[in-house]
Design a protein around this motif. Structure first.
Motif, PDB file in Angstrom:
ATOM      1  N   LYS A   9       0.833  -1.194   0.000  1.00  0.00           N
ATOM      2  CA  LYS A   9       0.000   0.000   0.000  1.00  0.00           C
ATOM      3  C   LYS A   9       0.873   1.251   0.000  1.00  0.00           C
ATOM      4  CE  LYS A   9      -4.243  -1.723   2.125  1.00  0.00           C
ATOM      5  NZ  LYS A   9      -5.222  -1.557   3.236  1.00  0.00           N
ATOM      6  N   LYS A  10       0.370   2.293  -0.614  1.00  0.00           N
ATOM      7  CA  LYS A  10       1.080   3.561  -0.583  1.00  0.00           C
ATOM      8  C   LYS A  10       1.041   4.110   0.839  1.00  0.00           C
ATOM      9  CE  LYS A  10       0.123   4.843  -5.388  1.00  0.00           C
ATOM     10  NZ  LYS A  10      -0.488   5.856  -6.286  1.00  0.00           N
ATOM     11  N   PRO A  11       2.115   4.783   1.262  1.00  0.00           N
ATOM     12  CA  PRO A  11       2.156   5.296   2.640  1.00  0.00           C
ATOM     13  C   PRO A  11       0.953   6.153   3.008  1.00  0.00           C
ATOM     14  CG  PRO A  11       4.317   5.456   1.647  1.00  0.00           C
ATOM     15  CD  PRO A  11       3.381   5.030   0.546  1.00  0.00           C
ATOM     16  N   GLU A  12       0.532   7.017   2.088  1.00  0.00           N
ATOM     17  CA  GLU A  12      -0.604   7.884   2.396  1.00  0.00           C
ATOM     18  C   GLU A  12      -1.904   7.085   2.536  1.00  0.00           C
ATOM     19  OE1 GLU A  12       0.381   8.419  -2.074  1.00  0.00           O
ATOM     20  OE2 GLU A  12       1.441   8.118  -0.166  1.00  0.00           O
ATOM     21  N   GLU A  13      -2.025   6.010   1.766  1.00  0.00           N
ATOM     22  CA  GLU A  13      -3.219   5.155   1.862  1.00  0.00           C
ATOM     23  C   GLU A  13      -3.214   4.374   3.175  1.00  0.00           C
ATOM     24  OE1 GLU A  13      -5.376   1.419  -0.526  1.00  0.00           O
ATOM     25  OE2 GLU A  13      -3.445   2.227  -1.210  1.00  0.00           O
ATOM     26  N   ASN A  27      -6.032   4.838   6.151  1.00  0.00           N
ATOM     27  CA  ASN A  27      -6.797   3.701   6.672  1.00  0.00           C
ATOM     28  C   ASN A  27      -6.652   3.600   8.186  1.00  0.00           C
ATOM     29  OD1 ASN A  27      -7.648   3.005   4.122  1.00  0.00           O
ATOM     30  ND2 ASN A  27      -6.094   1.422   3.821  1.00  0.00           N
ATOM     31  N   TRP A  28      -5.433   3.815   8.676  1.00  0.00           N
ATOM     32  CA  TRP A  28      -5.219   3.730  10.121  1.00  0.00           C
ATOM     33  C   TRP A  28      -5.990   4.837  10.841  1.00  0.00           C
ATOM     34  CZ3 TRP A  28      -3.696   6.543  14.257  1.00  0.00           C
ATOM     35  CH2 TRP A  28      -3.434   5.833  15.438  1.00  0.00           C
ATOM     36  N   VAL A  29      -5.953   6.047  10.300  1.00  0.00           N
ATOM     37  CA  VAL A  29      -6.675   7.169  10.903  1.00  0.00           C
ATOM     38  C   VAL A  29      -8.173   6.878  10.945  1.00  0.00           C
ATOM     39  CG1 VAL A  29      -7.344   9.591  10.555  1.00  0.00           C
ATOM     40  CG2 VAL A  29      -4.939   8.909  10.321  1.00  0.00           C
ATOM     41  N   LYS A  30      -8.694   6.303   9.892  1.00  0.00           N
ATOM     42  CA  LYS A  30     -10.118   5.949   9.847  1.00  0.00           C
ATOM     43  C   LYS A  30     -10.456   4.877  10.865  1.00  0.00           C
ATOM     44  CE  LYS A  30     -13.641   4.159   6.676  1.00  0.00           C
ATOM     45  NZ  LYS A  30     -13.890   3.655   5.294  1.00  0.00           N
ATOM     46  N   ASP A  31      -9.599   3.878  10.993  1.00  0.00           N
ATOM     47  CA  ASP A  31      -9.864   2.749  11.893  1.00  0.00           C
ATOM     48  C   ASP A  31      -9.616   3.093  13.364  1.00  0.00           C
ATOM     49  OD1 ASP A  31     -10.493   1.214   9.697  1.00  0.00           O
ATOM     50  OD2 ASP A  31      -8.497   0.282   9.551  1.00  0.00           O
ATOM     51  N   GLU A  45       9.478   6.092  10.506  1.00  0.00           N
ATOM     52  CA  GLU A  45       9.240   7.528  10.341  1.00  0.00           C
ATOM     53  C   GLU A  45       8.355   7.828   9.130  1.00  0.00           C
ATOM     54  OE1 GLU A  45      10.519   7.440  13.522  1.00  0.00           O
ATOM     55  OE2 GLU A  45      11.974   6.446  12.250  1.00  0.00           O
ATOM     56  N   ILE A  46       8.436   7.001   8.122  1.00  0.00           N
ATOM     57  CA  ILE A  46       7.509   7.137   6.986  1.00  0.00           C
ATOM     58  C   ILE A  46       6.083   6.925   7.475  1.00  0.00           C
ATOM     59  CG2 ILE A  46       6.755   6.071   4.818  1.00  0.00           C
ATOM     60  CD1 ILE A  46       9.734   5.475   4.261  1.00  0.00           C
ATOM     61  N   ALA A  47       5.897   5.924   8.336  1.00  0.00           N
ATOM     62  CA  ALA A  47       4.568   5.632   8.872  1.00  0.00           C
ATOM     63  C   ALA A  47       4.058   6.773   9.741  1.00  0.00           C
ATOM     64  CB  ALA A  47       4.615   4.334   9.676  1.00  0.00           C
ATOM     65  N   SER A  48       4.846   7.203  10.715  1.00  0.00           N
ATOM     66  CA  SER A  48       4.380   8.223  11.652  1.00  0.00           C
ATOM     67  C   SER A  48       4.152   9.570  10.970  1.00  0.00           C
ATOM     68  CB  SER A  48       5.377   8.382  12.804  1.00  0.00           C
ATOM     69  OG  SER A  48       6.656   8.743  12.327  1.00  0.00           O
ATOM     70  N   THR A  49       5.052   9.952  10.070  1.00  0.00           N
ATOM     71  CA  THR A  49       4.916  11.256   9.417  1.00  0.00           C
ATOM     72  C   THR A  49       3.694  11.299   8.508  1.00  0.00           C
ATOM     73  OG1 THR A  49       7.333  11.478   9.486  1.00  0.00           O
ATOM     74  CG2 THR A  49       6.141  13.014   8.078  1.00  0.00           C
ATOM     75  N   ASN A  50       3.398  10.193   7.837  1.00  0.00           N
ATOM     76  CA  ASN A  50       2.197  10.152   6.997  1.00  0.00           C
ATOM     77  C   ASN A  50       0.920  10.191   7.825  1.00  0.00           C
ATOM     78  OD1 ASN A  50       2.380   9.664   3.844  1.00  0.00           O
ATOM     79  ND2 ASN A  50       4.226   8.774   4.758  1.00  0.00           N
ATOM     80  N   THR A 103      -1.804  13.218   7.528  1.00  0.00           N
ATOM     81  CA  THR A 103      -3.217  12.932   7.259  1.00  0.00           C
ATOM     82  C   THR A 103      -4.118  13.634   8.270  1.00  0.00           C
ATOM     83  OG1 THR A 103      -2.686  10.779   6.299  1.00  0.00           O
ATOM     84  CG2 THR A 103      -4.946  11.104   7.067  1.00  0.00           C
ATOM     85  N   VAL A 104      -3.754  13.573   9.545  1.00  0.00           N
ATOM     86  CA  VAL A 104      -4.571  14.202  10.590  1.00  0.00           C
ATOM     87  C   VAL A 104      -4.557  15.722  10.452  1.00  0.00           C
ATOM     88  CG1 VAL A 104      -4.829  14.542  13.072  1.00  0.00           C
ATOM     89  CG2 VAL A 104      -4.215  12.278  12.178  1.00  0.00           C
ATOM     90  N   LEU A 105      -3.395  16.306  10.225  1.00  0.00           N
ATOM     91  CA  LEU A 105      -3.311  17.760  10.075  1.00  0.00           C
ATOM     92  C   LEU A 105      -4.133  18.257   8.887  1.00  0.00           C
ATOM     93  CD1 LEU A 105       0.499  18.307  10.811  1.00  0.00           C
ATOM     94  CD2 LEU A 105      -1.420  19.154  12.203  1.00  0.00           C
TER      95      LEU A 105
END
Length: 300
Positions: A166-170, A174-178, A208-213, A217-219
């Protein structure tokens, strides 16, 4: 009589040759046993990008453990995991630099080599760092970043999704939604800042790719910011926050990995504290390898 003497000489010669062969074989076997691991991996520890603190610590471990024949191979996180994947599938030995949280510990059966000299220090935290005056100029972003905190298990969900294609932004979306209830706690009662620009600096580690994305997304989705992600090495990442060319980072490994940068730029940034606890760095091998300590690299 001569015949008996000749037979005796031949017998002694045969015995002497046998002893020499056995001794030679014993030495060769011993030498082979000592050199097997090093020769099989070409005396290489597979590293990541040269600017990473993990690389500095690994280079120091080579000195401290007197691993004169060994070298640290520079590359990237992606190149390291690709090499690990190839070796693991073939059950071949490999030695890499590693850190947790990281998806490779979920995918492969790995272990850290013991570090009796303590070169890699104790477990670390990942901190959020922001430029000076961000609180005044972007208060909602500042507060959200200050509230941002998650667990290694939560981070692993995003990292694993990215590793699976999956693309990092995707994966982040998904994590933000879940995890809506957790995210709502980060942005509760904060006002929108529609269109205001922010720059997030990060290093190209999977964590860091995970956390920064996720933060991006939240911002953007919850607070209306327009966020640009700046992928750089560790030095420029800290320099960017300190000179104001970047606004924040959620990728500061402290107190050991980024200590030099933390000290160098002291006073030119604000430390909002840890956003994740329970990290670890070190030298990593598959568990099928018969080695337990960095010190063993000198003898195997």
């Amino acid at each position: 009589m001569n015949l008996l003497k000749n037979k005796a000489k031949i017998g002694m010669l045969v015995s002497l040759v046998a002893v020499m062969v056995m001794t030679g074989c014993s030495k060769d076997a011993s030498s082979s046993a000592e050199e097997t691991l090093g020769s099989q991996v070409h005396h290489e520890i597979i590293g990541i990008d040269p600017g990473a603190g993990l690389m500095k610590q690994t280079a120091q471990s080579i000195k401290d453990y007197d691993l004169k024949d060994w070298k640290l191979v520079e590359g990237s996180s992606a190149a390291m995991t690709a090499a690990l994947d190839k070796a693991y599938k073939d059950k071949k030995p490999i030695i890499v630099t590693g850190w947790t949280p990281h998806w490779m510990f979920a995918k492969y059966d790995l272990k850290y080599l013991n570090d009796p000299k303590g070169v890699f220090g104790k477990d670390e935290q990942i901190h959020t760092i922001v430029r000076n005056n961000l609180k005044k100029e972007a208060p909602s972003a500042y507060t959200m970043l200050d509230r941002f905190e998650w667990t290694p298990e939560e981070m692993a969900v995003v990292m694993s999704a990215i590793a699976e294609g999956k693309k990092p932004e995707e994966a982040a979306a998904n994590w933000v939604k879940d995890n809506a209830s957790k995210v709502d706690g980060w942005v509760k009662d904060l006002s929108q800042d529609k269109g205001k620009k922010l720059k997030l600096a990060y290093v190209a580690w999977d964590s860091e790719i995970a956390s920064t994305n996720v933060v991006k997304t939240v911002l953007e989705d919850k607070l209306g910011y327009k966020v640009e992600m700046l992928q750089v090495e560790a030095g420029p990442m800290w320099a960017g926050i300190s000179d104001g060319s970047a606004d924040a980072l959620v990728a500061a490994w402290l107190p050991t990995t980024h200590k030099d940068y933390f000290d160098k730029f002291a006073g030119k940034f604000e430390d909002l504290g840890p956003n994740l606890n329970g990290t670890k760095l070190g030298v990593v091998v598959p568990t099928y390898m018969n080695i337990d300590s960095i010190a063993d690299l000198n003898t195997k």
